[in-house]
Scaffold this active site. Structure first.
Site, PDB file in Angstrom:
ATOM      1  N   ASP A 182     -34.848 -28.406   7.400  1.00 45.05           N
ATOM      2  CA  ASP A 182     -36.202 -28.887   7.116  1.00 45.05           C
ATOM      3  C   ASP A 182     -36.342 -29.292   5.644  1.00 45.05           C
ATOM      4  O   ASP A 182     -35.357 -29.325   4.901  1.00 45.05           O
ATOM      5  CB  ASP A 182     -37.238 -27.823   7.515  1.00 45.05           C
ATOM      6  N   GLU A 185     -34.723 -26.977   3.306  1.00 46.91           N
ATOM      7  CA  GLU A 185     -33.290 -26.801   3.483  1.00 46.91           C
ATOM      8  C   GLU A 185     -32.985 -25.502   4.212  1.00 46.91           C
ATOM      9  O   GLU A 185     -32.113 -24.736   3.838  1.00 46.91           O
ATOM     10  CB  GLU A 185     -32.634 -26.950   2.112  1.00 46.91           C
ATOM     11  N   GLU A 341     -41.603 -26.293 -10.201  1.00 45.40           N
ATOM     12  CA  GLU A 341     -41.540 -26.369  -8.735  1.00 45.40           C
ATOM     13  C   GLU A 341     -42.547 -25.410  -8.115  1.00 45.40           C
ATOM     14  O   GLU A 341     -43.242 -25.744  -7.165  1.00 45.40           O
ATOM     15  CB  GLU A 341     -40.118 -26.002  -8.278  1.00 45.40           C
TER      16      GLU A 341
HETATM   17  C1  BGC Z   1     -36.540 -27.816  -2.019  1.00 48.47           C
HETATM   18  C2  BGC Z   1     -36.401 -29.233  -1.544  1.00 48.47           C
HETATM   19  C3  BGC Z   1     -36.293 -30.201  -2.680  1.00 48.47           C
HETATM   20  C4  BGC Z   1     -35.245 -29.745  -3.678  1.00 48.47           C
HETATM   21  C5  BGC Z   1     -35.216 -30.607  -4.904  1.00 48.47           C
HETATM   22  C6  BGC Z   1     -35.470 -27.493  -3.027  1.00 48.47           C
HETATM   23  O1  BGC Z   1     -35.720 -26.207  -3.514  1.00 48.47           O
HETATM   24  O2  BGC Z   1     -36.386 -26.946  -0.935  1.00 48.47           O
HETATM   25  O3  BGC Z   1     -37.495 -29.596  -0.770  1.00 48.47           O
HETATM   26  O4  BGC Z   1     -35.949 -31.451  -2.166  1.00 48.47           O
HETATM   27  O5  BGC Z   1     -35.506 -28.443  -4.066  1.00 48.47           O
HETATM   28  O6  BGC Z   1     -36.452 -30.651  -5.525  1.00 48.47           O
END
Ligand code: BGC
Length: 389
Positions: A182, A185, A341
């Site tokens: 998903d 990941e 994030e």
């Molecule tokens: C997230 C992803 C994202 C990636 C890069 C991961 O921790 O699960 O959704 O694409 O980081 O930002």
């Protein structure tokens, strides 16, 4: 779910109570555009995060497509086009691989997950040597949607990206029913509703106008209808979208299917019920969790998802709630204006934070996708200038 739900019932006091002026909100958006432009690689790739150990040197189709959409909406036309050029080169460089796996699958042969297209690529467009949770389909739908939106917004010809679009369409038409990791990941054995939303949005976008040949266009239209039906029949719970087919759980990634992807619009019953369920189940005072069982870095609140909820509120006509989502996200920026994030507030499982910090270091910051969703919501709310559609 019940155990974690009770955690959301008792929101902790938040430190993000600062009031922002319109000028401050706009400045953070403009600084976000500048930051993304500065970090965009000469290849056109948008690095997910320039310094975070596990992401450094890689660009995702998922993050990149949303970043390009934010940049395009904010008027950074050339930046977005250069990202789509990067996507184009990646797909053209793998044309033989795509033709081979599509042909074999259509002939009823097995195709392994390790033969599918990767989720992320190095900035120069290689597969990269580091192991990752490949494979994932959503990014190949999202880039299709984003490139069509971009071309429409700026009056550009899609012919520049035509062959890569065709390859992506053929890939998605062949494999959309297949389980894959998903957005986060995880859960590679499931068919994820947010992934289906990204695929449907991409296939729908490319069927607008006469751009595709009639056969592909017809197949894409049929696939969009089939995906919608699959979601309605198997991908819902209590009237709202669910995390994967057969699941009763929520996931904030579902918000994208409402807006900006528009697969289940905010005005529809499904869209409205999903906004309400996510607002009640995953939003704590503006900070949105990915899902209730999240333990990544302790399971904090993600500004990019707060902005996606804001976009959904805006699409539903609730400007006040949308603006308060933007303000919450603004509060996650550090003194340099860098957005992470996630923030370590209202953690769903604080016992897991140290393990992730030991493994990968502190939370990714800046995360370009966070900045881009902030920019996208700021444009939607006219906090910064909207590029003419
Ligand atoms: C997230 C992803 C994202 C990636 C890069 C991961 O921790 O699960 O959704 O694409 O980081 O930002």
């Amino acid at each position: 779910m019940p155990e974690a739900t009770s955690r959301l019932d008792q929101p902790e006091p938040t430190s993000r109570s600062k009031q922002y002026s319109a000028t401050e909100l706009a400045k953070l958006a403009q600084d976000g555009v500048t930051l993304i432009l500065r970090l965009q690689d000469p290849s056109g790739a948008y690095p997910a995060s320039p310094s975070f150990s596990a992401y450094r040197g890689y660009c995702w189709f998922r993050d990149g497509a949303f970043i390009a959409d934010g940049m395009s909406a904010a008027g950074a036309e050339d930046s977005a086009s250069r990202f789509f050029d990067w996507c184009y080169r990646i797909l053209i460089g793998r044309e033989r691989q795509v033709l081979d796996i599509v042909a074999r699958a259509q002939a009823g042969q097995q195709v392994g997950d390790n033969e599918m297209l990767p989720t992320r690529f190095t900035l120069s467009g290689e597969d990269g040597d580091d192991d990752w949770w490949d494979f994932q389909l959503d990014g190949y739908g999202t880039w299709l949607w984003a490139v069509v939106e971009h071309a429409q917004r700026h009056g550009l010809e899609l012919t520049r990206w035509k062959r890569a679009i065709e390859l992506s369409v053929d890939y998605l038409l062949t494999f959309w029913r297949r389980p894959c990791f998903d957005w986060w990941e995880e859960n590679s054995d499931q068919v994820h509703v947010s992934t289906l939303g990204c695929i449907a949005a991409g296939l729908e976008a490319v069927t607008r106008g006469e751009f595709l040949d009639a056969a592909r266009r017809g197949e894409a239209q049929a696939a969009v209808a089939a995906i919608r039906l699959e979601v309605v029949e198997r991908g819902m719970s209590e009237g709202h979208l669910a995390k994967w087919l057969g699941s009763a759980e929520l996931d904030a990634s579902l918000l994208a299917s409402i807006h900006p992807l528009g697969v289940f619009p905010a005005s529809s019953d499904i869209g409205a019920a999903t906004i309400e369920a996510i607002d009640q189940g995953l939003n704590v005072e503006g900070g949105v969790h990915r899902y209730l069982a999240d333990t990544f870095f302790g399971g904090g609140q993600w500004p990019l998802l707060s902005c996606m909820l804001g976009l959904a509120f805006a699409a539903a006509g609730d400007r006040d709630r949308a603006l308060s989502q933007l303000e919450w996200a603004a509060g996650t920026a550090d003194v340099d204006g860098s957005m992470p994030e996630q923030v370590a507030e209202h953690l769903l499982d604080a016992s897991m934070t140290a393990e992730w910090v030991q493994r990968w270091g502190p939370v990714a910051k800046p995360l370009l996708w966070s900045h881009a969703m902030y920019v996208r919501l700021a444009v939607e709310l006219d906090v910064i200038e909207r590029t003419a559609a």
